[in-house]
Write a protein that holds these residues in place. Structure first.
Motif, PDB file in Angstrom:
ATOM      1  N   ASP A 142      -3.622 -38.131  -6.278  1.00 46.65           N
ATOM      2  CA  ASP A 142      -3.777 -39.185  -7.273  1.00 46.65           C
ATOM      3  C   ASP A 142      -3.854 -38.580  -8.670  1.00 46.65           C
ATOM      4  N   ILE A 143      -3.508 -39.400  -9.644  1.00 51.79           N
ATOM      5  CA  ILE A 143      -3.560 -38.986 -11.045  1.00 51.79           C
ATOM      6  C   ILE A 143      -4.049 -40.159 -11.878  1.00 51.79           C
ATOM      7  N   ALA A 144      -4.606 -39.843 -13.034  1.00 47.57           N
ATOM      8  CA  ALA A 144      -5.073 -40.884 -13.956  1.00 47.57           C
ATOM      9  C   ALA A 144      -4.911 -40.375 -15.377  1.00 47.57           C
ATOM     10  N   LEU A 145      -4.680 -41.308 -16.291  1.00 43.18           N
ATOM     11  CA  LEU A 145      -4.530 -40.990 -17.712  1.00 43.18           C
ATOM     12  C   LEU A 145      -5.670 -41.628 -18.479  1.00 43.18           C
ATOM     13  N   SER A 146      -6.254 -40.862 -19.397  1.00 47.58           N
ATOM     14  CA  SER A 146      -7.328 -41.367 -20.239  1.00 47.58           C
ATOM     15  C   SER A 146      -6.875 -41.337 -21.688  1.00 47.58           C
ATOM     16  N   PHE A 147      -7.010 -42.475 -22.358  1.00 45.27           N
ATOM     17  CA  PHE A 147      -6.588 -42.588 -23.754  1.00 45.27           C
ATOM     18  C   PHE A 147      -7.782 -42.785 -24.694  1.00 45.27           C
ATOM     19  N   GLN A 148      -8.997 -42.826 -24.146  1.00 46.06           N
ATOM     20  CA  GLN A 148     -10.151 -43.178 -24.964  1.00 46.06           C
ATOM     21  C   GLN A 148     -10.715 -41.999 -25.765  1.00 46.06           C
ATOM     22  N   ARG A 149     -10.448 -40.785 -25.348  1.00 41.44           N
ATOM     23  CA  ARG A 149     -11.027 -39.631 -26.010  1.00 41.44           C
ATOM     24  C   ARG A 149     -10.120 -39.147 -27.140  1.00 41.44           C
ATOM     25  N   SER A 150     -10.550 -38.090 -27.832  1.00 44.87           N
ATOM     26  CA  SER A 150      -9.807 -37.596 -28.997  1.00 44.87           C
ATOM     27  C   SER A 150      -8.379 -37.237 -28.629  1.00 44.87           C
ATOM     28  N   LEU A 154      -4.963 -35.894 -18.751  1.00 44.30           N
ATOM     29  CA  LEU A 154      -4.398 -36.125 -17.428  1.00 44.30           C
ATOM     30  C   LEU A 154      -5.376 -35.578 -16.398  1.00 44.30           C
ATOM     31  N   TYR A 155      -5.757 -36.422 -15.444  1.00 45.16           N
ATOM     32  CA  TYR A 155      -6.656 -36.016 -14.363  1.00 45.16           C
ATOM     33  C   TYR A 155      -5.876 -36.002 -13.053  1.00 45.16           C
ATOM     34  N   VAL A 156      -6.121 -34.986 -12.231  1.00 41.40           N
ATOM     35  CA  VAL A 156      -5.400 -34.831 -10.965  1.00 41.40           C
ATOM     36  C   VAL A 156      -6.401 -34.626  -9.830  1.00 41.40           C
ATOM     37  N   GLY A 193     -10.120 -42.925 -11.156  1.00 40.56           N
ATOM     38  CA  GLY A 193      -9.983 -44.077 -12.038  1.00 40.56           C
ATOM     39  C   GLY A 193     -10.670 -43.806 -13.356  1.00 40.56           C
ATOM     40  N   ILE A 194     -10.219 -44.474 -14.407  1.00 40.40           N
ATOM     41  CA  ILE A 194     -10.787 -44.308 -15.746  1.00 40.40           C
ATOM     42  C   ILE A 194     -11.480 -45.597 -16.154  1.00 40.40           C
ATOM     43  N   GLY A 195     -12.730 -45.481 -16.638  1.00 36.89           N
ATOM     44  CA  GLY A 195     -13.485 -46.645 -17.067  1.00 36.89           C
ATOM     45  C   GLY A 195     -13.110 -47.100 -18.457  1.00 36.89           C
ATOM     46  N   ARG A 196     -13.679 -48.208 -18.879  1.00 35.85           N
ATOM     47  CA  ARG A 196     -13.328 -48.825 -20.150  1.00 35.85           C
ATOM     48  C   ARG A 196     -13.769 -47.993 -21.347  1.00 35.85           C
ATOM     49  N   ASN A 197     -14.756 -47.101 -21.166  1.00 34.24           N
ATOM     50  CA  ASN A 197     -15.228 -46.252 -22.258  1.00 34.24           C
ATOM     51  C   ASN A 197     -14.887 -44.784 -22.042  1.00 34.24           C
ATOM     52  N   TYR A 201     -14.033 -41.837 -12.737  1.00 35.20           N
ATOM     53  CA  TYR A 201     -14.553 -42.151 -11.412  1.00 35.20           C
ATOM     54  C   TYR A 201     -13.702 -41.434 -10.370  1.00 35.20           C
ATOM     55  N   VAL A 202     -14.367 -40.812  -9.401  1.00 38.28           N
ATOM     56  CA  VAL A 202     -13.670 -40.038  -8.370  1.00 38.28           C
ATOM     57  C   VAL A 202     -14.092 -40.536  -6.993  1.00 38.28           C
ATOM     58  N   VAL A 203     -13.116 -40.756  -6.117  1.00 36.09           N
ATOM     59  CA  VAL A 203     -13.392 -41.094  -4.726  1.00 36.09           C
ATOM     60  C   VAL A 203     -13.416 -39.790  -3.922  1.00 36.09           C
ATOM     61  N   ASP A 204     -14.594 -39.439  -3.432  1.00 34.97           N
ATOM     62  CA  ASP A 204     -14.792 -38.232  -2.625  1.00 34.97           C
ATOM     63  C   ASP A 204     -14.623 -38.632  -1.164  1.00 34.97           C
ATOM     64  N   THR A 205     -13.385 -38.599  -0.704  1.00 32.45           N
ATOM     65  CA  THR A 205     -12.986 -39.295   0.522  1.00 32.45           C
ATOM     66  C   THR A 205     -13.769 -38.885   1.758  1.00 32.45           C
ATOM     67  N   ARG A 206     -13.769 -37.612   2.092  1.00 35.31           N
ATOM     68  CA  ARG A 206     -14.396 -37.178   3.343  1.00 35.31           C
ATOM     69  C   ARG A 206     -15.917 -37.163   3.272  1.00 35.31           C
ATOM     70  N   ASN A 207     -16.467 -37.271   2.063  1.00 41.69           N
ATOM     71  CA  ASN A 207     -17.914 -37.443   1.927  1.00 41.69           C
ATOM     72  C   ASN A 207     -18.296 -38.916   1.843  1.00 41.69           C
ATOM     73  N   HIS A 208     -17.292 -39.793   1.930  1.00 44.19           N
ATOM     74  CA  HIS A 208     -17.504 -41.238   2.010  1.00 44.19           C
ATOM     75  C   HIS A 208     -18.358 -41.743   0.842  1.00 44.19           C
TER      76      HIS A 208
END
Length: 353
Positions: A142-150, A154-156, A193-197, A201-208
């Motif tokens: 999975d990947i996510a883009l954050s535009f809120q910071r300076s 890209l998060y992977v 996932g990226i929050g509004r601010n 957020y990270v889903v740690d799958t095997r740790n449920h």
């Protein structure tokens, strides 16, 4: 005087007749417009789409502040990419993200890289390669883009290496966000996932469980454990955050979507194992559009389902060649991009409102 009165009377009569003629013409045009719908064979009809309030007129700042615009239908448009290791070719593509220029970021898991393509499938650039050092990946999902910071980041989800990496687009140097939280090493994290601010957020799958990081990359909250309860999970795979800060978790093993408020308190749960509308089988990923509709890749049923933020089923759609829907992203123009992990390509759909 008599001639003037007759002239005035005739003019009024002519005007009335002309008005009636125009009304008939407008009515016929209105009927024609109603009949000009998309072919039923090409469109997926929602069950009971939400209806906006009649007569409500106002100047609104953005679509996100309006009542949800009803979805008329969703059709398949085209396919991007093909099987391979070359440019704009994929092996087991998963997570997707779209930037402000409609460039598509693809977690090309089987090729251990992130590829960037345009909305016609043309190659732009790539990041990574197989390995365990910074900037290298092992089955990124999975990947996510954050535009809120300076800087744009890209998060992977570097799933096989049990970590999350990130970089900004200025120096393009990757750093490790985390490998351990609360003295527990991450175990095959699959979703970001990226929050509004700007929270991450990270889903740690095997740790449920799922983990929230602040904009400085410090973990501030951890939720979940193994099980079937309201705050328990079985191999969660993805999450998304809406404009109100609500968090939606794909609880894949339990075939559910779970909703939490911005503080992590449970709000609702929907779904169950099955193939009916509203039911799920091995859901993979989730995405939000500008109206906060939820798009879920219902992998085991080879389809995508659309839900309202309260969990109400809106519609479903698919394509004959869609084999294993995995990642999903929705553009501001209403294009839905779905990575097909079995066919090794990306299917494109169009939403009509």
């Amino acid at each position: 005087m008599t001639n003037k009165r007759r002239s005035s009377s005739n003019s009024g009569s002519n005007a009335a007749n002309l008005g009636r003629k125009y009304k008939k013409i407008y009515f016929l045009l209105f009927l024609l417009c109603l009949s000009c719908t998309l072919p039923k064979s090409e469109i997926t009809q929602p069950e009971t789409p939400p209806v906006t309030e009649k007569g409500a007129i106002g100047i609104l700042l953005s679509n996100r502040e309006r009542e949800p615009s009803p979805i008329v239908g969703i059709i398949y448009v085209k396919t991007l990419g093909r099987t391979g290791q070359g440019l704009a070719e994929f092996q087991r593509p998963f997570g997707l993200a779209i930037d402000e220029q409609n460039r598509i970021y693809v977690a090309d898991a089987g090729n251990n890289r992130v590829q960037v393509i345009d909305d016609t499938g043309g190659f732009i650039t790539e990041f990574g390669g197989r390995g365990w050092q910074r900037g290298e990946f092992d089955h990124p999902t999975d990947i996510a883009l954050s535009f809120q910071r300076s800087y744009r980041h890209l998060y992977v989800a570097d799933t096989g290496n049990n970590r999350v990496q990130y970089c900004n687009f200025i120096d393009q140097i990757f750093y490790v966000l985390t490998e351990t939280v609360d003295d527990t090493p991450l175990d095959q994290p699959e979703g970001i996932g990226i929050g509004r601010n700007g929270e991450v957020y990270v889903v740690d799958t095997r740790n449920h469980r799922w983990i929230e990081f602040n904009v400085a990359g410090v973990p501030v909250a951890t939720r979940g454990s193994f099980g079937r309860g309201t705050e328990q999970f079985w191999d969660p795979t993805d999450l998304a955050v809406d404009t109100q800060g609500n968090i939606y978790i794909v609880d894949a093993g339990n075939h559910l979507i779970k909703k939490y408020d911005f503080s992590g308190n449970p709000i609702g749960t929907w779904g169950s194992e099955g193939d009916k509308l509203g039911q799920l089988r091995e859901p993979k990923c989730i995405a939000l559009d500008d109206w906060n509709y939820l798009y879920v890749t219902d992998s085991g049923n080879r389809r995508i389902q659309v839900f309202a933020p309260d969990g109400k089923s809106i519609t479903e759609f698919s394509a004959p060649t869609l084999l294993e829907p995995a990642g999903i992203a929705v553009s501001k123009t209403g294009h839905v991009f779905v990575s097909d992990a079995e066919a090794n390509d990306i299917k494109v759909f169009q939403v009509f409102r």
